[in-house]
Design an enzyme around this catalytic site. Structure first.
Site, PDB file in Angstrom:
ATOM      1  N   ASP A  39      -1.151   3.276  -5.394  1.00  0.00           N
ATOM      2  CA  ASP A  39      -1.439   1.891  -5.767  1.00  0.00           C
ATOM      3  C   ASP A  39      -1.162   1.774  -7.261  1.00  0.00           C
ATOM      4  OD1 ASP A  39      -3.391  -0.431  -4.179  1.00  0.00           O
ATOM      5  OD2 ASP A  39      -3.064  -0.698  -6.342  1.00  0.00           O
ATOM      6  N   ILE A  40      -1.017   0.542  -7.727  1.00  0.00           N
ATOM      7  CA  ILE A  40      -0.879   0.330  -9.169  1.00  0.00           C
ATOM      8  C   ILE A  40      -2.253   0.458  -9.837  1.00  0.00           C
ATOM      9  CG2 ILE A  40      -1.170  -2.186  -9.273  1.00  0.00           C
ATOM     10  CD1 ILE A  40       1.413  -2.188 -11.050  1.00  0.00           C
ATOM     11  N   TYR A 146       4.033 -17.531  -1.218  1.00  0.00           N
ATOM     12  CA  TYR A 146       3.719 -16.302  -0.470  1.00  0.00           C
ATOM     13  C   TYR A 146       4.478 -16.281   0.863  1.00  0.00           C
ATOM     14  CZ  TYR A 146       0.838 -13.158   2.412  1.00  0.00           C
ATOM     15  OH  TYR A 146       0.400 -12.166   3.267  1.00  0.00           O
ATOM     16  N   LYS A 150       7.391 -13.704   2.435  1.00  0.00           N
ATOM     17  CA  LYS A 150       7.245 -12.972   3.704  1.00  0.00           C
ATOM     18  C   LYS A 150       8.464 -13.217   4.608  1.00  0.00           C
ATOM     19  CE  LYS A 150       3.833 -10.651   2.815  1.00  0.00           C
ATOM     20  NZ  LYS A 150       3.837  -9.191   2.925  1.00  0.00           N
TER      21      LYS A 150
HETATM   22  P1  NAD Z   1      -4.654  -6.519  -0.875  1.00  0.00           P
HETATM   23  O1  NAD Z   1      -4.440  -7.592  -1.888  1.00  0.00           O
HETATM   24  O2  NAD Z   1      -6.020  -6.236  -0.431  1.00  0.00           O
HETATM   25  O3  NAD Z   1      -4.006  -5.154  -1.386  1.00  0.00           O
HETATM   26  C1  NAD Z   1      -2.737  -5.114  -1.990  1.00  0.00           C
HETATM   27  C2  NAD Z   1      -2.704  -3.920  -2.918  1.00  0.00           C
HETATM   28  O4  NAD Z   1      -1.406  -3.916  -3.549  1.00  0.00           O
HETATM   29  C3  NAD Z   1      -3.753  -3.973  -4.033  1.00  0.00           C
HETATM   30  O5  NAD Z   1      -4.579  -2.823  -3.997  1.00  0.00           O
HETATM   31  C4  NAD Z   1      -2.924  -4.044  -5.316  1.00  0.00           C
HETATM   32  O6  NAD Z   1      -3.491  -3.299  -6.384  1.00  0.00           O
HETATM   33  C5  NAD Z   1      -1.608  -3.425  -4.859  1.00  0.00           C
HETATM   34  N1  NAD Z   1      -0.478  -3.817  -5.719  1.00  0.00           N
HETATM   35  C6  NAD Z   1      -0.225  -5.031  -6.260  1.00  0.00           C
HETATM   36  N2  NAD Z   1       0.889  -4.963  -7.005  1.00  0.00           N
HETATM   37  C7  NAD Z   1       1.362  -3.692  -6.932  1.00  0.00           C
HETATM   38  C8  NAD Z   1       2.474  -3.016  -7.481  1.00  0.00           C
HETATM   39  N3  NAD Z   1       3.349  -3.633  -8.284  1.00  0.00           N
HETATM   40  N4  NAD Z   1       2.636  -1.704  -7.165  1.00  0.00           N
HETATM   41  C9  NAD Z   1       1.742  -1.061  -6.370  1.00  0.00           C
HETATM   42  N5  NAD Z   1       0.663  -1.648  -5.836  1.00  0.00           N
HETATM   43  C10 NAD Z   1       0.472  -2.958  -6.109  1.00  0.00           C
HETATM   44  O7  NAD Z   1      -3.701  -6.887   0.364  1.00  0.00           O
HETATM   45  P2  NAD Z   1      -3.902  -6.472   1.892  1.00  0.00           P
HETATM   46  O8  NAD Z   1      -4.759  -7.500   2.513  1.00  0.00           O
HETATM   47  O9  NAD Z   1      -4.263  -5.049   2.011  1.00  0.00           O
HETATM   48  O10 NAD Z   1      -2.425  -6.742   2.429  1.00  0.00           O
HETATM   49  C11 NAD Z   1      -1.458  -5.720   2.579  1.00  0.00           C
HETATM   50  C12 NAD Z   1      -0.202  -6.319   3.183  1.00  0.00           C
HETATM   51  O11 NAD Z   1      -0.525  -6.984   4.415  1.00  0.00           O
HETATM   52  C13 NAD Z   1       0.471  -7.372   2.302  1.00  0.00           C
HETATM   53  O12 NAD Z   1       1.873  -7.288   2.484  1.00  0.00           O
HETATM   54  C14 NAD Z   1      -0.026  -8.688   2.883  1.00  0.00           C
HETATM   55  O13 NAD Z   1       0.893  -9.741   2.642  1.00  0.00           O
HETATM   56  C15 NAD Z   1      -0.086  -8.335   4.353  1.00  0.00           C
HETATM   57  N6  NAD Z   1      -1.012  -9.219   5.089  1.00  0.00           N
HETATM   58  C16 NAD Z   1      -2.361  -9.159   4.893  1.00  0.00           C
HETATM   59  C17 NAD Z   1      -3.202 -10.018   5.596  1.00  0.00           C
HETATM   60  C18 NAD Z   1      -4.696 -10.004   5.415  1.00  0.00           C
HETATM   61  O14 NAD Z   1      -5.399 -10.849   6.000  1.00  0.00           O
HETATM   62  N7  NAD Z   1      -5.259  -9.047   4.679  1.00  0.00           N
HETATM   63  C19 NAD Z   1      -2.649 -10.943   6.496  1.00  0.00           C
HETATM   64  C20 NAD Z   1      -1.273 -11.010   6.637  1.00  0.00           C
HETATM   65  C21 NAD Z   1      -0.447 -10.122   5.948  1.00  0.00           C
HETATM   66  N1  SER Z   2      -4.458 -13.430   5.108  1.00  0.00           N
HETATM   67  C1  SER Z   2      -3.332 -13.735   4.277  1.00  0.00           C
HETATM   68  C2  SER Z   2      -3.687 -14.753   3.251  1.00  0.00           C
HETATM   69  O1  SER Z   2      -4.588 -15.509   3.494  1.00  0.00           O
HETATM   70  C3  SER Z   2      -2.202 -14.283   5.124  1.00  0.00           C
HETATM   71  O2  SER Z   2      -1.141 -13.430   5.025  1.00  0.00           O
HETATM   72  O3  SER Z   2      -3.056 -14.793   2.244  1.00  0.00           O
END
Ligand code: NAD
Ligand code: SER
Length: 319
Positions: A39-40, A146, A150
């Site tokens: 992670d960053i 966003y 995607k």
């Molecule tokens: P999150 O925001 O909880 O975690 C994302 C992580 O990415 C963070 O820990 C952040 O520090 C890290 N990050 C940001 N910039 C970075 C960089 N330049 N280099 C390395 N790390 C970096 O997101 P999440 O909910 O765990 O989502 C993960 C994936 O799933 C994403 O692609 C998101 O679009 C997708 N997604 C999530 C949901 C949801 O409900 N959580 C729904 C649809 C899609």
């Molecule tokens: N759960 C995500 C958001 O609300 C959808 O990708 O951004």
């Protein structure tokens, strides 16, 4: 699938809501030392991911990804690093840079090192003109930055598969509900925050209208879907491999509040919509996951009542 060049697994964005639980599941299945979390951020390393390897990695740094994957023999990358919708709308330039730039960086590294990739998509690929029960194949006209990133992610995944033979798979995750790590700046976060507020304060002020209906899924199901897709035989996957709709739940904010009230005496929820209402309104109410069901036999296990009980139990134990 098992990676072509090595057995190790790299997870980017591993400290996020999904990464925290995906790393745990992958380490259980493949062994702790096989799964490299990255992670960053470095702040929560001790607490969440301390039992196995961790590296600090910016996904925009392609050279570092290539070096790490060559040095460690990485065969599969779960690419989770991204900005979510609400954070992305506040900072569109950074959202495009991290979400699109980060995906290109990982796919370019995959081209050089020949690893397989999981790169999640989202229900945010759909725009207001899509049917409210969104089919797998329809025009994708998102109105959030966003969502645009995607759609681009799915197109890039297809391009790298068709032109370079890189096996990139993805799921259009719905809103994900979990308690082990905080949700990270998304529109669907109300469906996570509401649980902690119910237990701590007996009250939640929800940032979308009571009749807001969105596709949702409990995190256990999301992790299981991810692992199932990555285990599926490549030949069984069709042209939707870069972004599958999956069967999931669909409920309104009011229905969620009511289900929590059934478990938490005296819980009260008011609704004060903010800017995130607009993003939620542009997304479908529910999605048709029949292609995923047919190609890799996906169906969820948690309904709304089970999800609510699991969330409340989990949070009570954690606190
Ligand atoms: P999150 O925001 O909880 O975690 C994302 C992580 O990415 C963070 O820990 C952040 O520090 C890290 N990050 C940001 N910039 C970075 C960089 N330049 N280099 C390395 N790390 C970096 O997101 P999440 O909910 O765990 O989502 C993960 C994936 O799933 C994403 O692609 C998101 O679009 C997708 N997604 C999530 C949901 C949801 O409900 N959580 C729904 C649809 C899609
Ligand atoms: N759960 C995500 C958001 O609300 C959808 O990708 O951004």
């Amino acid at each position: 699938m098992s990676g072509p060049e090595g057995d190790k697994i790299l997870v980017t964005g591993a400290m996020g809501q999904i990464g925290t639980e995906l790393v745990e599941a992958l380490r259980q299945n493949h062994g702790t030392s096989t799964v490299i979390a990255s992670d960053i951020r470095t702040d929560l390393k001790e607490e969440r991911l301390a039992d196995g390897p961790y590296v600090s990695l910016d996904v925009l740094d392609t050279d570092s990804i290539v070096q790490l994957c060559n040095d460690e023999g990485v065969g599969t990358v779960y690419h989770l690093a991204a900005l979510l919708s609400a954070t992305g709308e506040k900072n569109p330039e950074l959202c495009r840079r991290v979400n699109v730039g980060g995906t290109i960086s990982v796919l370019e590294a995959a081209r050089q090192c020949s690893f397989d990739v999981f790169s999640p998509s989202s229900i945010a690929v759909f725009g207001p003109d899509a049917p409210k029960h969104a089919p797998q194949i329809t025009a994708l006209h998102p109105t959030t930055v966003y969502g645009e990133t995607k759609v681009k992610g799915e197109l890039l995944a297809k391009e790298y598969w068709n032109k370079h033979g890189i096996d990139v798979r993805g799921i259009r995750y719905p809103g994900l509900i979990s308690y082990k790590a905080p949700a990270g700046g998304g529109t669907t976060d109300y469906a996570v925050e509401i649980f902690e507020a119910a237990l701590q304060d007996g009250y939640y002020e929800c940032f979308v209208r009571s009749d807001t209906r969105l596709p949702m899924l409990y995190m256990d199901d999301a992790i299981r879907a991810t692992l199932m897709l990555m285990d599926a035989e490549s030949d069984s996957l069709g042209p939707s491999r870069a972004g599958y709709n999956i069967d999931c739940l669909s409920f309104t904010a009011q229905e969620l509040a009511d289900a929590i009230s059934n478990e938490v005496d005296g819980f009260r929820c008011d609704f004060s919509p903010d800017v995130r209402q607009k993003y939620a309104d542009s997304w479908p109410d529910s999605i048709d996951g029949s292609v995923a069901k047919q190609e890799w036999t996906w169906s969820p296990r948690f309904d709304l009542d089970n999800l609510v009980r699991e969330m409340l139990n989990g949070l009570s134990i954690e606190s």
